[in-house]
Design an enzyme around this catalytic site. Structure first.
Site, PDB file in Angstrom:
ATOM      1  N   GLN A  78       0.883  -1.210  -0.037  1.00 41.02           N
ATOM      2  CA  GLN A  78       0.106  -0.004  -0.193  1.00 41.02           C
ATOM      3  C   GLN A  78       0.859   1.365   0.010  1.00 41.02           C
ATOM      4  OE1 GLN A  78      -2.377   1.468   3.235  1.00 41.02           O
ATOM      5  NE2 GLN A  78      -4.179   0.995   1.933  1.00 41.02           N
ATOM      6  N   TYR A 159      -5.836  10.866   4.291  1.00 40.65           N
ATOM      7  CA  TYR A 159      -4.401  11.136   3.961  1.00 40.65           C
ATOM      8  C   TYR A 159      -4.256  11.706   2.910  1.00 40.65           C
ATOM      9  CZ  TYR A 159      -3.729   8.100   7.937  1.00 40.65           C
ATOM     10  OH  TYR A 159      -3.916   7.517   8.946  1.00 40.65           O
ATOM     11  N   ARG A 206      -7.596   2.479  -3.053  1.00 44.72           N
ATOM     12  CA  ARG A 206      -8.568   2.208  -1.872  1.00 44.72           C
ATOM     13  C   ARG A 206      -9.130   3.585  -1.728  1.00 44.72           C
ATOM     14  NH1 ARG A 206      -8.059   0.718   4.579  1.00 44.72           N
ATOM     15  NH2 ARG A 206      -9.498  -0.977   4.279  1.00 44.72           N
ATOM     16  N   GLY A 295      -9.503  -7.615   8.425  1.00 45.64           N
ATOM     17  CA  GLY A 295      -8.526  -6.867   9.261  1.00 45.64           C
ATOM     18  C   GLY A 295      -7.960  -7.449  10.392  1.00 45.64           C
TER      19      GLY A 295
HETATM   20  C1  PHB Z   1      -3.024   4.359  11.465  1.00 48.19           C
HETATM   21  O1  PHB Z   1      -1.748   4.235  11.606  1.00 48.19           O
HETATM   22  O2  PHB Z   1      -3.794   4.480  12.546  1.00 48.19           O
HETATM   23  C2  PHB Z   1      -3.652   4.309  10.195  1.00 48.19           C
HETATM   24  C3  PHB Z   1      -2.834   4.162   8.993  1.00 48.19           C
HETATM   25  C4  PHB Z   1      -3.492   3.849   7.690  1.00 48.19           C
HETATM   26  C5  PHB Z   1      -4.922   4.034   7.708  1.00 48.19           C
HETATM   27  C6  PHB Z   1      -5.722   3.951   8.788  1.00 48.19           C
HETATM   28  C7  PHB Z   1      -5.043   4.031  10.024  1.00 48.19           C
HETATM   29  O3  PHB Z   1      -5.433   4.031   6.579  1.00 48.19           O
END
Ligand code: PHB
Length: 336
Positions: A78, A159, A206, A295
């Site tokens: 990713q 992000y 995603r 997950g």
């Molecule tokens: C996190 O580090 O909390 C984190 C990282 C990536 C994501 C979601 C949460 O997409």
């Protein structure tokens, strides 16, 4: 297996042998999606997350991919840039983090000096954007060299790419902000750069249309994400990966029913968030997706596939060991 940040990379953000063990234990997944991995030094916002821009990181990941392939698995990495979800304490020369606009996220960030409020980021200048797009391309070349089966562009969860998509953060008035076509431009350029460095059938994307995580909002998420998905539909990608949203998201933001996006994307669709085996089977029977990303249940059950096949009970995940630390809560979850 869904991408999961585990914060156990080594010095230089280099993947470790313990990380290889974690992934190889879970190689029976149809596809492993790695934890988010920064594409450049400015893309980091958490301690000990791995990178995919230096040769040392490539060598570390090569051990992971070799081990997974030897065990018969498939693995994509990713690609991540956190944008404003960082702090100057994480940044090269302690500069401010960057984003689409100078809009701070509400909340606090876990820095090497303790919890700190998010800073107001610096809006990327127009002339800097090609350099960030280039970093995604470079990371893709590195991922290929590291032996991955493909890459997933992380455009979800508040992000950097999401910070361009959603107008709660993107207040730009140039070609990357304002109307929808402009807000999609960064996603489009990143996707085309990544595809150009490999090929579309090695690239997934995603998105999180209903996510409130990292203080995200949009004035019309149905319109924004429908347009994003229609844009992505033209590339014949390996897959589209959608988070449907969690109950806690739904408290902060009225969810768009995730089913409305299915007809907009003709390729394989992966759905994620809170699925169990029974709920995934119901959704599969309704043709809501082609695959489901698991997950925490995969984190706590390295042999999740076998447990499902045998209707065996599942180990419970321990949230206290999710982020950082050693093999405890990482590679020591028992197999059947
Ligand atoms: C996190 O580090 O909390 C984190 C990282 C990536 C994501 C979601 C949460 O997409």
């Amino acid at each position: 297996m869904a991408p999961m940040t585990r914060n156990r990379a080594g010095i230089g953000q280099v993947p470790t042998d313990l990380m290889a063990q974690f992934y190889v234990q879970r190689a029976s997944a149809g596809l492993l999606i790695t934890e988010a991995s920064q594409i450049m030094p400015e893309g980091v916002g958490y301690p000990n997350t791995p990178g995919i821009y230096s040769d040392e990181q490539v060598n570390g990941w090569k051990k992971v991919t070799d081990a997974v392939h030897k065990a018969g698995g498939k693995i994509v990495i990713q690609l991540w840039h956190v944008g404003r979800i960082s702090h100057s304490l994480f940044q090269p020369e302690k500069k401010l983090p960057v984003s689409s606009s100078a809009v701070a996220a509400e909340g606090k960030v876990f820095t090497p000096d303790g919890m700190k409020p998010y800073e107001t980021p610096r809006a990327l200048e127009l002339k800097e954007i090609p350099g960030v797009v280039e970093a995604y391309r470079n990371a893709t070349v590195k991922a290929k060299r590291a032996g991955f089966d493909g890459v997933e562009i992380h455009a979800a969860n508040g992000y950097l790419i999401d910070q361009f998509l959603q107008d709660g953060v993107n207040h730009r008035t140039d070609a990357y902000g304002g109307h929808l076509e402009n807000r999609l431009r960064f996603l489009k350029e990143v996707t085309e750069a990544v595809i150009g460095a490999w090929s579309a059938d090695h690239v997934g994307v995603r998105l999180s249309p209903n996510g409130s995580f990292n203080d995200m909002s949009d004035s019309n998420p149905k319109e924004t994400f429908s347009a994003a998905i229609k844009l992505l539909d033209q590339y014949q990608l390996a897959y589209l990966h959608l988070r449907q949203g969690t109950p806690s998201d739904a408290k902060r933001r009225v969810p768009v029913p995730i089913e409305i996006f299915r007809p907009l994307f003709r390729g394989p669709l992966v759905l994620n968030d809170g699925f169990t085996r029974p709920s995934a089977e119901v959704a599969l029977a309704k043709n809501q997706a082609d695959a489901f990303a698991m997950g925490v249940s995969f984190l706590a059950n390295p042999d999740l596939v076998k447990r499902w096949e045998q209707n065996a009970p599942l180990n419970a995940p321990n949230p206290r060991t999710f982020y950082g630390g050693d093999e405890k809560g990482y590679t020591d979850y028992p197999f059947l």
